[in-house]
Design an enzyme around this catalytic site. Structure first.
Site, PDB file in Angstrom:
ATOM      1  CG  ASN A  10      -1.702   1.222   1.423  1.00 20.59           C
ATOM      2  OD1 ASN A  10      -1.845   2.018   0.489  1.00 20.59           O
ATOM      3  ND2 ASN A  10      -2.244   1.408   2.624  1.00 20.59           N
ATOM      4  CE  LYS A  12       0.427   3.309   4.957  1.00 19.24           C
ATOM      5  NZ  LYS A  12       0.123   3.366   6.366  1.00 19.24           N
ATOM      6  CG  HIS A  97      -5.837   1.379   5.123  1.00 14.51           C
ATOM      7  ND1 HIS A  97      -5.387   2.327   6.002  1.00 14.51           N
ATOM      8  CD2 HIS A  97      -4.791   0.530   4.902  1.00 14.51           C
ATOM      9  CE1 HIS A  97      -4.120   2.081   6.293  1.00 14.51           C
ATOM     10  NE2 HIS A  97      -3.734   0.985   5.639  1.00 14.51           N
ATOM     11  CD  GLU A  99      -3.042   5.101   6.904  1.00 14.21           C
ATOM     12  OE1 GLU A  99      -3.013   5.282   5.675  1.00 14.21           O
ATOM     13  OE2 GLU A  99      -2.109   4.549   7.524  1.00 14.21           O
ATOM     14  CD  GLU A 169      -3.476  -3.147   7.103  1.00 16.11           C
ATOM     15  OE1 GLU A 169      -2.318  -3.327   6.696  1.00 16.11           O
ATOM     16  OE2 GLU A 169      -4.135  -2.131   6.852  1.00 16.11           O
ATOM     17  N   GLY A 175       2.244   1.779  10.749  1.00 16.57           N
ATOM     18  CA  GLY A 175       3.144   2.925  10.641  1.00 16.57           C
ATOM     19  C   GLY A 175       3.817   3.309  11.942  1.00 16.57           C
ATOM     20  CB  SER A 215       5.240  -2.156  11.782  1.00 16.61           C
ATOM     21  OG  SER A 215       4.756  -0.855  12.060  1.00 16.61           O
ATOM     22  N   GLY A 236       2.866  -1.333   4.251  1.00 16.53           N
ATOM     23  CA  GLY A 236       2.805   0.094   3.931  1.00 16.53           C
ATOM     24  C   GLY A 236       4.197   0.626   3.642  1.00 16.53           C
TER      25      GLY A 236
HETATM   26  C1  PEP Z   1      -0.721  -0.203   5.789  1.00 13.92           C
HETATM   27  O1  PEP Z   1      -0.688   0.915   5.296  1.00 13.92           O
HETATM   28  O2  PEP Z   1      -1.660  -0.947   5.517  1.00 13.92           O
HETATM   29  C2  PEP Z   1       0.369  -0.608   6.706  1.00 13.92           C
HETATM   30  C3  PEP Z   1       0.296  -1.794   7.244  1.00 13.92           C
HETATM   31  O3  PEP Z   1       1.403   0.286   6.904  1.00 13.92           O
HETATM   32  P1  PEP Z   1       2.838  -0.018   7.592  1.00 13.92           P
HETATM   33  O4  PEP Z   1       3.371  -1.284   6.976  1.00 13.92           O
HETATM   34  O5  PEP Z   1       3.665   1.182   7.265  1.00 13.92           O
HETATM   35  O6  PEP Z   1       2.591  -0.188   9.059  1.00 13.92           O
END
Ligand code: PEP
Length: 256
Positions: A10, A12, A97, A99, A169, A175, A215, A236
């Protein structure tokens, strides 16, 4: 044996068309014959065309969008429908998601409408669920993720042929550099899988990949991907770097 892993990136609100071309200049997965991971990348809408042109000519590398609106067309300034995304070359879409839920206030009902629109347009929805730290500490993990899943199950059970992907998630891991342990991930995925079995039957439950996201990095991907019930990862930050994303893909299944 686990089904082939899905390794999803992703991007973003990152990566302009030029940067996407540079990414794919450095990103050359070489698949072994036979079993291989599915690689999915979700660029921003404005980068989708450049990414489609620049990606490896291989059906095992697919591109999706990060969000859709549920209406097909019309006076919805700034929105992109599933129909438009499909016509532009996306095969998948992220939906719900964290966010979208927490920054833009998306509700479970919105997520369900988007899943319906995606399926109707022929996009595979990647439905994201996950609890906040407060909800987890309050002992509400199961209640929250099953509520989020239950919101979309009527849409999915109405369409026996609908293919979809789930992504667990945990919001506190996105993040932040904090990762769920493989046991945490297996436990949450097990809850989701059992609900799928109850509502959609054993075959569809087994056929639905459940990805872990939060992460994921090259150094923790292998142990997460080995965990029971984890069928892939949604990445991400580490998906922005071609070397890191390739290393994560390799952790899922050896490429040549
Ligand atoms: C995501 O954006 O779905 C995500 C898991 O981000 P990150 O890997 O940066 O934590």
């Amino acid at each position: 044996m686990k089904p082939r892993p899905v390794i999803a990136g992703n991007w973003k609100m990152n990566m302009d068309p030029l940067e996407a071309r540079e990414f794919f200049r450095a990103f050359h997965p070489e698949f072994s014959p036979g079993r291989h991971p599915t690689l999915l990348i979700f660029p921003p809408f404005v980068t989708l065309a450049a990414a489609l042109n620049a990606r490896p000519e291989d059906p095992r590398v697919e591109l999706g969008v990060q969000n859709i609106f549920w209406e097909e067309s019309g006076a919805f300034t700034g929105e992109v429908s599933a129909v438009l995304a499909r016509a532009a070359g996306a095969t998948h879409t992220l939906i719900g998601h964290s966010e979208r839920r927490h920054v833009f206030g998306e509700q479970d009902e919105d997520v369900a409408r988007k899943v319906g629109a995606a399926l109707k347009a022929g996009l595979v929805p990647v439905v994201c669920v996950g609890e906040t730290l407060e909800e987890r500490r309050g002992g509400r993990l199961q209640e929250v993720i099953l509520r989020q899943l239950d919101a979309v199950l009527p849409v999915l059970s109405n369409d026996a042929d609908a293919t979809f992907i789930l992504a667990y998630e945990p919001v506190w891991a996105i993040g932040t550099g904090e990762t769920a342990t493989p046991d945490d991930a297996s436990q949450a995925h097990g809850m989701l899988r059992r609900r799928l079995q109850e509502r959609l039957g054993d075959v569809r439950a087994a056929d639905t990949p459940i990805l872990y996201g939060g992460s994921v990095k090259p150094d923790n991907a292998a142990e997460l991907l080995r965990a029971p019930e984890v069928d892939g990862v949604l990445v991400g930050g580490a998906s922005l770097d071609p070397a890191s994303f390739l290393a994560i893909a390799r952790a899922g299944m050896p490429l040549t």
